[in-house]
Design a protein around this motif. Structure first.
Motif, short mmCIF file in Angstrom:
data_model
loop_
_atom_site.label_atom_id
_atom_site.label_comp_id
_atom_site.label_asym_id
_atom_site.label_seq_id
_atom_site.Cartn_x
_atom_site.Cartn_y
_atom_site.Cartn_z
N ASN A 1 -27.08 0.42 11.45
CA ASN A 1 -26.70 -0.87 12.03
C ASN A 1 -25.85 -1.67 11.06
OD1 ASN A 1 -28.43 -2.23 10.29
ND2 ASN A 1 -29.91 -2.76 11.86
N GLY A 2 -25.03 -2.52 11.62
CA GLY A 2 -24.08 -3.31 10.84
C GLY A 2 -24.74 -4.23 9.84
N GLN A 3 -25.92 -4.73 10.17
CA GLN A 3 -26.62 -5.60 9.24
C GLN A 3 -26.90 -4.87 7.93
OE1 GLN A 3 -29.56 -7.91 11.16
NE2 GLN A 3 -30.58 -8.51 9.28
N LYS B 1 -19.59 -5.77 11.83
CA LYS B 1 -20.29 -6.77 12.65
C LYS B 1 -21.77 -6.41 12.62
CE LYS B 1 -16.32 -7.46 15.60
NZ LYS B 1 -15.72 -7.27 16.91
N LYS B 2 -22.62 -7.39 12.36
CA LYS B 2 -24.03 -7.10 12.14
C LYS B 2 -24.73 -6.47 13.34
CE LYS B 2 -26.40 -11.36 13.25
NZ LYS B 2 -27.43 -12.25 12.81
N ASP B 3 -24.24 -6.69 14.54
CA ASP B 3 -24.88 -6.14 15.73
C ASP B 3 -24.25 -4.83 16.22
OD1 ASP B 3 -26.75 -8.23 15.82
OD2 ASP B 3 -25.32 -9.51 16.88
N GLU B 4 -23.29 -4.31 15.49
CA GLU B 4 -22.65 -3.03 15.84
C GLU B 4 -23.32 -1.89 15.09
OE1 GLU B 4 -19.99 -2.57 18.02
OE2 GLU B 4 -20.18 -4.69 18.55
N TRP B 5 -23.00 -0.66 15.48
CA TRP B 5 -23.54 0.53 14.83
C TRP B 5 -22.38 1.35 14.27
CZ3 TRP B 5 -28.72 1.47 14.19
CH2 TRP B 5 -29.58 0.61 14.87
N TYR C 1 -30.68 -7.70 3.54
CA TYR C 1 -29.85 -7.68 4.74
C TYR C 1 -30.42 -6.85 5.88
CZ TYR C 1 -26.47 -9.74 1.61
OH TYR C 1 -25.86 -10.57 0.73
N THR D 1 -32.95 -5.04 8.64
CA THR D 1 -33.96 -5.55 9.56
C THR D 1 -35.32 -4.99 9.15
OG1 THR D 1 -32.33 -5.59 11.34
CG2 THR D 1 -34.65 -5.64 11.98
N ASN E 1 -33.18 0.57 11.44
CA ASN E 1 -31.80 0.40 10.99
C ASN E 1 -30.95 1.65 11.18
OD1 ASN E 1 -31.60 -2.41 9.67
ND2 ASN E 1 -33.56 -1.60 8.96
#
Length: 123
Positions: A14-16, A45-49, A81, A83, A105
């Motif tokens: 994940n982007g995060q 982008k934090k919500d992208e993969w 950073y 999750t 993640n």
């Protein structure tokens, strides 16, 4: 020697978590973004993969170019950073949740798993 090989094809991060890569060392932020761009990740982008293979390629380049200490600093920043489960309130819960956090993640196929050295494996 470190191996930068995903456990399976199609695994994504994940982007995060990828943001930890670029934000861990503010002085290297531009350089790290340029390295990711070389592996077809120009913007995070934090919500992208993102492809785990491409991320591992970037980590490999950092290791070869800037050394193990830089890789260590990048890895150390991931918890800031990535999750994690929200109910973590002590060290025991945090350590026991590392596998769950890794699962949160990563996605798609055989994502792998975290391992920890035992005291005897370090000798």
């Amino acid at each position: 020697m470190a191996q930068y090989i995903p456990f399976g094809d199609g695994v994504e991060v994940n982007g995060q978590s990828v943001l930890a890569f670029v934000n861990a060392l503010p002085a290297y932020n531009t350089i790290l973004r340029e390295i990711l761009s070389k592996y077809e990740i120009p913007e995070i982008k934090k919500d992208e993969w993102y492809s785990q293979k491409k991320i591992l390629n970037a980590y490999e380049e950092v290791g070869k170019t800037y050394g193990a200490n830089t890789l260590f600093a990048l890895g150390k920043a991931i918890p800031e950073y990535a999750t994690f489960p929200p109910e973590l309130d002590n060290l025991e819960k945090a350590l026991s949740s590392i596998g769950m956090a890794y699962d949160m993640n990563h996605r798609n196929g055989e994502i792998g798993y975290p391992t920890f050295p035992t005291p005897y494996s370090m000798w």
